[in-house]
Enzyme design. Structure first.
Site, PDB file in Angstrom:
ATOM      1  CD  GLU A  84      -1.744  -2.378   1.558  1.00  0.00           C
ATOM      2  OE1 GLU A  84      -0.551  -2.595   1.914  1.00  0.00           O
ATOM      3  OE2 GLU A  84      -2.629  -3.257   1.604  1.00  0.00           O
ATOM      4  CG  PHE A 146      -9.752  -9.715  11.400  1.00  0.00           C
ATOM      5  CD1 PHE A 146      -8.492 -10.137  11.821  1.00  0.00           C
ATOM      6  CD2 PHE A 146     -10.026  -9.731  10.043  1.00  0.00           C
ATOM      7  CE1 PHE A 146      -7.545 -10.567  10.909  1.00  0.00           C
ATOM      8  CE2 PHE A 146      -9.090 -10.169   9.122  1.00  0.00           C
ATOM      9  CZ  PHE A 146      -7.844 -10.586   9.551  1.00  0.00           C
ATOM     10  CD  GLN A 147      -7.422  -7.423   7.800  1.00  0.00           C
ATOM     11  OE1 GLN A 147      -8.341  -7.208   7.016  1.00  0.00           O
ATOM     12  NE2 GLN A 147      -6.262  -7.945   7.419  1.00  0.00           N
ATOM     13  CE  LYS A 196     -17.000  -6.679   3.446  1.00  0.00           C
ATOM     14  NZ  LYS A 196     -16.250  -7.907   3.776  1.00  0.00           N
ATOM     15  CG  MET A 507      22.076  12.062   3.311  1.00  0.00           C
ATOM     16  SD  MET A 507      23.179  13.193   2.448  1.00  0.00           S
ATOM     17  CE  MET A 507      22.089  13.816   1.192  1.00  0.00           C
TER      18      MET A 507
END
Ligand SMILES: Cc1ncc(C[n+]2csc(CCOP(=O)(O)OP(=O)(O)O)c2C)c(N)n1
Lengths: 597, 231
Positions: A84, A146-147, A196, A507
């Site tokens: 993502e 969940f999630q 949802k 760097m």
């Protein structure tokens, strides 16, 4: 907004030539002829179509599945990314190159949190981006389902605004509003969290046109008194200097800005995000200023008596310590965001408004040009005194700057460069001559390693077909998101990734050498994989280069290859980036070598 | 741009200390200063009123803004107005003038914020405090309560709870006065305020019957400290 033709619609089923549009795919169902939406998810998709979105970047998942299901019947093109973070960076870069709002999608929980870096990046760089995230059903919100993640809570500080869309009837309007708000005024990322049930619920409401909310009004037309005072200040200046910021590019004001500079003979420096806003091969151009900006730009900032800053937020990488920034200058500051006025550097002459409009009005208000002949000459002599150079003795390992120059020579002016973050990013900015806006795509404010490859994907899909896309990456940055190569291979995207491989997170090593007595803790990447072989494993073209005399052929081969190519350039591991203004230091005291730090 | 001929280390050009440097300076707010003069402005207390859309998350957005930008907030109160869907947030901040300016402008940038304005010193300001003190000397407690025009809300054998309202000085004095009885618990609301007379509390604020948010940009103040929602 961009004048470019919209990128063509990709047919996801046509794996061989995903870039080639097919007549049918373009003709498929669109918002215009589709019957009214039947679910919240369809309403989301309709809203995106109406708002003018074309290409979305995302990853599937449980909570966002209804939206993906609605995409099945849509002509919107969707690119599945490997991660993502890649979706967010690709959407961001797509927006930077096209001048439109980039869109990314993710599921709830880990999908949404993986977007966070990309959203924060877009926020710092004021890039128009819309993130759509799935969420657990409303009834379960707050139960640690969940999630489940409090996505609006997590992203509140890094978005221009975010929405929890709790109603199928209005979700389309919300998405349209978020899309428009992202691009309005000072651009930035917005997010809509989609539970949802909202996307599954039935609705027959057609979303209205994508409009910014009523409470969000933007002052486009500057106030005439402000314009007048700014004009007077510029007229009487003896050493005026224009400083173009990213707002000049985002506000589509490059033409007005260029005309203003040339008409009045005022030297121009830019910030990093504004690279390309003024042609770097122009006599008046001093290139970009700041920590690793050119010595002449920093000298000019230090000595100007009238700094005309347009669309910049005076980031500390530009200013160094504010107490020593442009110490002699009266500051004219043009910005569409009033909160930027006097936030970091006090504006003696603020002008709040759209950059292009403000420049034109100030120009019209000026009755004469300042006499800049002597000053312009001074700036020119600084250019001779502090040229950007590097050494290329034959017996030395390959210098990264040479690689950047080789690409610059081999490509057209409108070639798009994306980068990771580190030394390679600075060399790509220093040793390439940018002449067009929206050809430099990099992570500035957040400094996100791993930006380069997904940004190249987003840029490729927004660019014209005949525009080339080159990504300069570091070995460290490349390792952070190189999984997105799988996407470039799948979509057969013609991008070239030049890894400037110093087997260091260079760097950091440079700072350790300069400020930590050379104690190189955790800067070593000698366990780097062979990037050319890795590219081949992904199905891309892989080339490995160690020497000067291999560079030109490799560049040509990669550029000519129709698809993603990766060149692993084994560069001098000890090469450093100069000039350098020490963090918090004075711009005029840039170091030209380590012993000057 | 490569310079093949140069073999010496580093780049050309004089070293930092050999370059001409102007002697000007700015202060921490980026304001150009006379090196001899006072460099840092003092902070002061300001009361800022913001009219906002009364939607979920507004308060957390506002408070999040303050913690993220490290603004010094003394108190924050919020409550609905007579316009449906609107609420007023009253903030007391302790900041320098440029800081107060930033507080207002950053607030104005938030999407649910409709209008923002700093309220004059002469505004009507009030705070409410609940004080629970030991009940050993009810008569004395009662006397002090009356002195501050307060009310006794609860009186038991062991504790007495009183309510005082007024401006911040009055509340501070009252708290001091009640301290002699031993304060067991205290709850203060923080200040809330309205502009005096005809002056609207936030610029361009409409009277209470109007249901649409006030968006007229012609009423916006034109300088850079514009506090209506513009950006
Ligand atoms: C996500 C992230 N983590 C850490 C850093 C800190 N950081 C800045 S530059 C840098 C080194 C980059 O190394 P590399 O990509 O190999 O580029 P090089 O400097 O060697 O060109 C690091 C670790 C960062 N900018 N971003």
């Amino acid at each position: 907004m961009s004048e470019r033709a919209p990128p063509e619609v990709t047919d996801p089923d046509d794996a061989d030539s995903p870039e080639a549009p097919t007549a049918e795919s373009a003709e498929e169902t669109t918002a215009a002829d589709r019957t009214t939406p039947e679910t919240g998810a369809e309403s989301v998709v309709t809203a995106l179509e109406q708002a003018g979105a074309k290409t979305l970047f995302g990853v599937q998942g449980g909570a966002i599945m209804p939206v993906y299901d609605a995409l099945y019947d849509s002509a919107l093109s969707h690119v599945t990314m490997a991660h993502e973070q890649g979706a967010a960076h690709a959407a961001d870069a797509y927006g930077v190159v096209s001048g439109e709002t980039g869109v990314c999608l993710a599921t709830s929980g880990p999908g949404a949190t993986n977007l966070v870096t990309g959203i924060a990046d877009a926020d710092m760089d004021s890039d128009a981006m819309l993130a759509l995230t799935g969420q657990v059903p409303s009834a379960m919100v707050g139960s640690d389902a969940f999630q489940e993640t409090d996505t609006t809570g997590v992203t509140a500080p890094i978005t221009k605004h975010n929405y929890f869309a709790g109603d199928a009837e209005t979700v389309g309007d919300t998405v349209g509003e978020a899309f428009a708000l992202a691009a309005a005024g000072r651009p930035g990322p917005t997010l809509v969290d989609l539970p949802k049930d909202t996307t599954l619920d039935e609705t027959d409401r057609e979303p209205g046109p994508a409009e910014t909310p009523e409470t969000y009004s933007v002052r486009e037309e500057p106030n005439s008194e402000q314009v007048e005072s700014a004009a007077r200040a510029i007229e009487r200046a003896e050493k005026p200097l224009l400083l173009f910021g990213g707002g000049v590019v985002k506000g589509e004001a490059c033409e007005e800005a260029r005309n203003f500079a040339t008409e009045h003979g005022i030297p121009v420096t830019t910030t990093m995000p504004a690279i390309g806003s003024f042609p770097e091969d122009h006599d008046l151009c001093l290139s970009w200023a700041g920590m690793h900006g050119t010595g002449y730009a920093n000298m000019a900032i230090t000595h100007t008596d009238c700094l005309i800053a347009i669309g910049t937020r005076f980031d500390d990488r530009l200013t160094g310590g504010v107490d020593t920034f442009a110490p002699e200058a009266e500051v004219v500051h043009v910005d569409i965001d009033p909160a930027e006025i006097s936030k970091n550097v006090h504006a003696d002459y603020p002008v709040v408004g759209d950059a292009g409009t403000a420049i034109e009005q100030v120009d019209a208000e000026m009755s004469r040009s300042p006499d800049t002949r002597e000053w312009a000459q001074q700036c020119e002599s600084w250019q001779e005194e502090y040229p950007l150079t590097y050494e290329t003795p034959d017996d030395e390992p390959l210098k990264p700057q040479f690689v950047v120059e080789a690409f610059d020579e081999a490509t057209e002016d409108d070639t798009i460069v994306t980068t990771g973050v580190g030394q390679h990013q600075m060399w790509a900015a220093q040793f390439w001559t940018y002449t067009e806006p929206r050809t430099w795509v990099s992570s500035h404010g957040l400094g996100t390693m791993g930006y380069g490859v997904p940004a190249a994907i987003g840029a490729r899909l927004a660019a014209d077909d005949d525009q080339q896309v080159v990504c300069f990456d570091g070995d460290g940055s490349f390792l952070m998101t190189m999984q997105e190569l799988s996407v470039a291979v799948r979509e057969n995207l013609d991008i070239t990734v030049a890894v400037l491989n110093n087997e260091y997170i260079g760097m950091v090593r440079q700072w350790q050498d300069a400020f930590f007595e050379g104690r190189q803790m955790a800067a070593d990447y000698q366990w780097c994989p062979e990037f050319d072989k890795l590219a081949e494993a992904f199905g891309a073209l892989g080339i490995s280069v160690d020497d000067y005399d291999e560079v030109a052929d490799a560049v040509e081969e990669a550029l000519n290859y129709d698809g993603p190519a990766v060149i692993d350039f084994h560069i001098d591991p000890t090469e450093n980036v100069y000039p350098m203004v020490a963090s918090g230091g004075a711009n005029g005291k840039f170091a030209l070598s380590e012993d000057q730090l | 741009m490569s310079d093949d001929s140069s073999a010496s280390a580093g780049m050309p050009g004089p070293a930092p200390d050999e370059r001409p440097h102007p002697d000007g300076r700015r202060n921490a707010q980026g304001i150009r200063i006379d090196p001899e003069a006072e460099a840092e402005p003092d902070s002061r207390t300001a009361v800022v009123s913001a009219l906002v859309e009364h939607e979920p998350g507004v308060l957390s957005r506002v408070s999040g803004l303050f913690s993220r930008r490290q603004f010094n907030i003394e108190s924050l109160t919020v409550g609905p107005t007579t316009v449906e869907g609107h609420a007023r947030i009253t903030l007391v901040v302790e900041e320098t003038d440029p800081g107060i300016d930033q507080v207002e402008k950053q607030l104005a940038k938030l999407k649910p914020v409709i209008q923002v304005g700093e309220i004059d010193d002469d505004a009507v300001q009030a705070e409410l405090v609940l004080l629970k003190v030991r009940g050993d000397e009810p008569d004395k407690v009662h006397a002090i309560t009356q002195m501050y025009d307060g009310q006794t809300l609860d009186a038991g054998p062991r504790t007495i709870t009183v309510q005082i309202t007024g401006d911040q000085d009055k509340i501070d004095d009252a708290v001091d006065a009640f301290a002699q009885f031993g304060i067991i618990e205290i709850a203060r609301t923080g200040q809330t305020a309205l502009a005096r007379g005809d002056t609207p509390t936030t610029p361009g604020e409409e009277p209470g019957h109007d249901k649409s948010p006030a968006t007229s940009s012609d009423e916006a103040t034109d300088d850079q400290t514009s506090t209506t929602h513009e950006q």
